[in-house]
Design a protein around this motif. Structure first.
Motif, PDB file in Angstrom:
ATOM      1  N   GLY A  80      -2.672   2.388   1.616  1.00  0.00           N
ATOM      2  CA  GLY A  80      -1.624   3.393   1.585  1.00  0.00           C
ATOM      3  C   GLY A  80      -2.115   4.816   1.449  1.00  0.00           C
ATOM      4  N   VAL A 119      -5.426   2.931 -13.771  1.00  0.00           N
ATOM      5  CA  VAL A 119      -4.146   2.813 -13.069  1.00  0.00           C
ATOM      6  C   VAL A 119      -3.457   1.547 -13.577  1.00  0.00           C
ATOM      7  CG1 VAL A 119      -3.027   2.515 -10.825  1.00  0.00           C
ATOM      8  CG2 VAL A 119      -5.058   3.969 -11.035  1.00  0.00           C
ATOM      9  N   PRO A 120      -2.294   1.670 -14.214  1.00  0.00           N
ATOM     10  CA  PRO A 120      -1.640   0.465 -14.753  1.00  0.00           C
ATOM     11  C   PRO A 120      -1.063  -0.398 -13.643  1.00  0.00           C
ATOM     12  CG  PRO A 120      -0.255   2.393 -15.113  1.00  0.00           C
ATOM     13  CD  PRO A 120      -1.540   2.898 -14.505  1.00  0.00           C
ATOM     14  N   ASP A 121      -0.821  -1.661 -13.980  1.00  0.00           N
ATOM     15  CA  ASP A 121      -0.193  -2.563 -13.018  1.00  0.00           C
ATOM     16  C   ASP A 121       1.235  -2.123 -12.735  1.00  0.00           C
ATOM     17  OD1 ASP A 121      -2.280  -4.328 -12.520  1.00  0.00           O
ATOM     18  OD2 ASP A 121      -1.900  -5.405 -14.402  1.00  0.00           O
ATOM     19  N   ALA A 122       1.698  -2.447 -11.524  1.00  0.00           N
ATOM     20  CA  ALA A 122       3.062  -2.098 -11.145  1.00  0.00           C
ATOM     21  C   ALA A 122       4.050  -2.844 -12.036  1.00  0.00           C
ATOM     22  CB  ALA A 122       3.304  -2.453  -9.677  1.00  0.00           C
ATOM     23  N   ALA A 253      10.153   4.676  -2.811  1.00  0.00           N
ATOM     24  CA  ALA A 253       9.658   4.487  -4.170  1.00  0.00           C
ATOM     25  C   ALA A 253       8.327   5.222  -4.333  1.00  0.00           C
ATOM     26  CB  ALA A 253       9.483   3.003  -4.459  1.00  0.00           C
ATOM     27  N   ILE A 254       8.072   5.737  -5.507  1.00  0.00           N
ATOM     28  CA  ILE A 254       6.794   6.411  -5.764  1.00  0.00           C
ATOM     29  C   ILE A 254       5.676   5.372  -5.664  1.00  0.00           C
ATOM     30  CG2 ILE A 254       5.433   7.654  -7.493  1.00  0.00           C
ATOM     31  CD1 ILE A 254       8.061   8.667  -8.689  1.00  0.00           C
ATOM     32  N   PRO A 255       4.598   5.653  -4.950  1.00  0.00           N
ATOM     33  CA  PRO A 255       3.467   4.707  -4.938  1.00  0.00           C
ATOM     34  C   PRO A 255       2.894   4.521  -6.345  1.00  0.00           C
ATOM     35  CG  PRO A 255       3.226   6.351  -3.209  1.00  0.00           C
ATOM     36  CD  PRO A 255       4.355   6.807  -4.082  1.00  0.00           C
ATOM     37  N   GLN A 256       2.356   3.359  -6.583  1.00  0.00           N
ATOM     38  CA  GLN A 256       1.835   3.055  -7.919  1.00  0.00           C
ATOM     39  C   GLN A 256       0.803   4.094  -8.377  1.00  0.00           C
ATOM     40  OE1 GLN A 256       3.111   1.061  -9.917  1.00  0.00           O
ATOM     41  NE2 GLN A 256       1.618   1.052 -11.589  1.00  0.00           N
ATOM     42  N   LEU A 257      -0.080   4.488  -7.455  1.00  0.00           N
ATOM     43  CA  LEU A 257      -1.118   5.459  -7.808  1.00  0.00           C
ATOM     44  C   LEU A 257      -0.540   6.795  -8.258  1.00  0.00           C
ATOM     45  CD1 LEU A 257      -3.797   5.160  -4.993  1.00  0.00           C
ATOM     46  CD2 LEU A 257      -4.207   4.991  -7.451  1.00  0.00           C
TER      47      LEU A 257
END
Lengths: 438, 122
Positions: A80, A119-122, A253-257
């Motif tokens: 992504g 980076v936390p898990d989604a 949606a905001i990407p996890q990163l």
């Protein structure tokens, strides 16, 4: 328009690195006469405006950070995300090349990445993600993302999000931290609710003077409960209409990163105030004192200090509104253009924290003369402004495009990075891109 | 390398990609973790006395990119050890072990270019 190029100035230069090094770093005084001719030889072309190069100025292709590193920077390869310049893997940080910022609204793909921790898990159920608002409020609130969206007006804005350390690489002596060029900037279209509406719902006590922000990202040491970073801002900025609790980026949606499912977006101020994976706002009765506050972190000298000197930052002030800066998105540093090119159609963006940009000027003769560009209005307050314009070139040869923005209070980007500080905040010198015609 | 970036820039600037509608990858956290945990070899650092100790101590928290990008004087490196302890909870580095690491860093990741003498510092 730029066409696909086959060889860069650096590649020409790399053919004879020893000689180039001697020229770039071993010379004395101004580039004049034989030295200038030799420098022209090293860059692979004549330097048409070499006579107006300021004394002691190295051609940009020798002095520009990241882009000018031998071998080129390592590029990010992550789902992504585009080919950003990798600053580090742990913590994960990546800068957007200026040419990838050619989109008026920055795509998630091209948004720079800044992390202090992991980076936390989604979240399994993003709508159920909880935000706590507490401290100097009449009523402690615990709200899910779903409740935020249902209960408060939802607004969408294009907002600058810029790392407080953007431009750090320009400082000499080197300052501590990621060596960002100009590319730790984005202008995404964020959707969310206003922080002030939520703070008003909680009811601010008269003792409320600042916020403190906490997120779910783990500290690099993985020590449980230790925040990676927890910064805060004065209450006036928290109550501004463009300071958002955001849950969507560019309509998705905001990407996890980038902080899903909920983050602050505090436009125009250091990006560290736009806490990702937001879980808690602590309203304080004094300036916040979490990790990332105080000392030399996100702070700049009030009384300028000697570059390279050590200082504990006790007398520094928090960096708040970011300084004026322009990027050039149409031409890469090191671009080679066909022989006979006599004009450049340039474009880019410029912004100035809480202020706006009044003007962008470009020089192709080392600052001897400047051409005004056309600067568009921002899409809304705190959005960046796009600029376009044309400059003429008298001949083939080596040029530098110098680009400089001026803010709405008349302050220009300076010729050298101002107000040196140990962690390198506020570095917004005039930028220079090397171009070779022919 | 910059040419590759420019080429990609041209591709990516095409309008169809400006507002991606595709679902975001669910695996960004995993990919980021994999990157963070990607094993580094000690040899990524410059060879010299103290390399093993430096590699071992520093990579407990962060990878070597932070070291490799840096060009600091010995005094700056030394100060950074205290800063990491004070601000990030690093176990304090003291005595000979500290000297070994700081000396290694200053020797191999010192200021990169000789510059004019600074009359205010020297």
């Amino acid at each position: 328009m730029v066409r696909r190029i086959e060889r860069s100035v650096q590649e020409l230069y790399r053919d004879d690195p020893e000689r180039a090094d001697a020229l770039a770093f071993g010379r004395r005084g101004a580039l004049k006469g034989a030295a200038l001719a030799a420098m022209g030889g090293a860059v692979g072309a004549a330097i048409p405006f070499g006579g107006s190069m300021p004394q002691g100025t190295l051609p940009a292709l020798f002095s520009r950070p990241a882009a000018a590193q031998s071998g080129g920077p390592a590029l990010l390869d992550l789902p992504g995300k585009g080919p950003l310049i990798l600053q580090g893997e742990r913590p994960l940080n990546a800068e957007t090349p200026e040419t990838l910022l050619d989109e008026p609204v920055t795509s998630a793909r091209n948004m720079f990445i800044r992390n202090n921790g992991g980076v936390p898990d989604a979240a399994a159920d993003p709508r159920a993600w909880k935000l706590v608002v507490e401290g100097e409020v009449n009523q402690r609130l615990e709200l899910t993302v779903g409740e935020l969206e249902a209960r408060f007006p939802v607004i969408t804005r294009q907002l600058q999000l810029e790392c407080g350390g953007n431009g750090r690489a320009f400082y000499q002596p080197q300052a501590r931290g990621n060596q960002w060029g100009n590319g730790a900037i984005s202008n995404g279209e964020w959707t969310g609710v206003r922080l002030r509406d939520v703070l008003n719902a909680a009811g601010l006590k008269s003792s409320a003077v600042a916020t403190g922000h906490y997120g779910a990202d783990p500290h690099l040491s993985n020590e449980p409960g230790r925040p990676a970073i927890a910064r805060g801002m004065r209450i006036a900025k928290a109550m501004e209409e463009d300071t958002l609790l955001a849950f969507r980026l560019n309509g998705a949606a905001i990407p996890q990163l980038h902080g899903a499912p909920l983050r602050l977006v505090t436009p125009g101020w250091p990006g560290s105030l736009s806490q990702k994976w937001l879980t808690r706002i602590w309203v304080r009765d004094k300036p916040h004192d979490g990790p990332g506050m105080g000392g030399t972190s996100y702070r700049v000298p009030v009384r300028p200090i000697v570059p390279g000197s050590s200082n504990n930052g006790r007398d520094f002030a928090d960096l708040e509104s970011m300084p004026v800066r322009a990027i050039l998105s149409s031409h890469a540093h090191g671009a080679r253009l066909p022989a006979g090119t006599r004009a450049l159609d340039l474009r880019g963006a410029a912004w100035a924290g809480d202020l706006t940009v009044r003007a962008v000027h470009v020089s192709v003769d080392f600052g001897a003369s400047w051409t005004a560009m056309q600067v568009a209005d921002p899409a809304n307050r705190h959005a960046w402004q796009r600029w376009t314009g044309r400059v003429a070139l008298p001949s083939d040869g080596y040029y530098e495009v110098w680009y400089r923005a001026t803010d709405s209070e008349g302050r220009m980007q300076p010729h050298a990075p101002p107000n040196w500080n140990p962690q390198g905040y506020g570095g917004n010198p005039i930028s220079r891109a090397a171009i070779l015609v022919g | 390398m910059r040419l590759a970036v420019l080429g990609l820039a041209l591709l990516l600037a095409s309008p169809v990609l400006i507002r991606p509608a595709a679902a975001q990858p669910a695996s960004q956290a995993d990919a980021a973790r994999a990157m963070a945990e990607r094993a580094e070899e000690e040899s990524v650092l410059a060879e010299g006395e103290g390399r093993s100790e430096t590699f071992g101590y520093c990579t407990a928290c962060h990878n070597t990119a932070l070291i490799r990008r840096s060009r600091f004087s010995r005094a700056q490196w030394d100060g950074l050890m205290d800063w990491m302890t004070e601000r990030h909870g690093m176990n304090p580095l003291e005595g000979e072990f500290r000297d070994l690491i700081v000396d290694y860093l200053a020797r191999h990741y010192g200021p990169s270019q000789s510059r004019a003498r600074n009359p205010f510092l020297n």
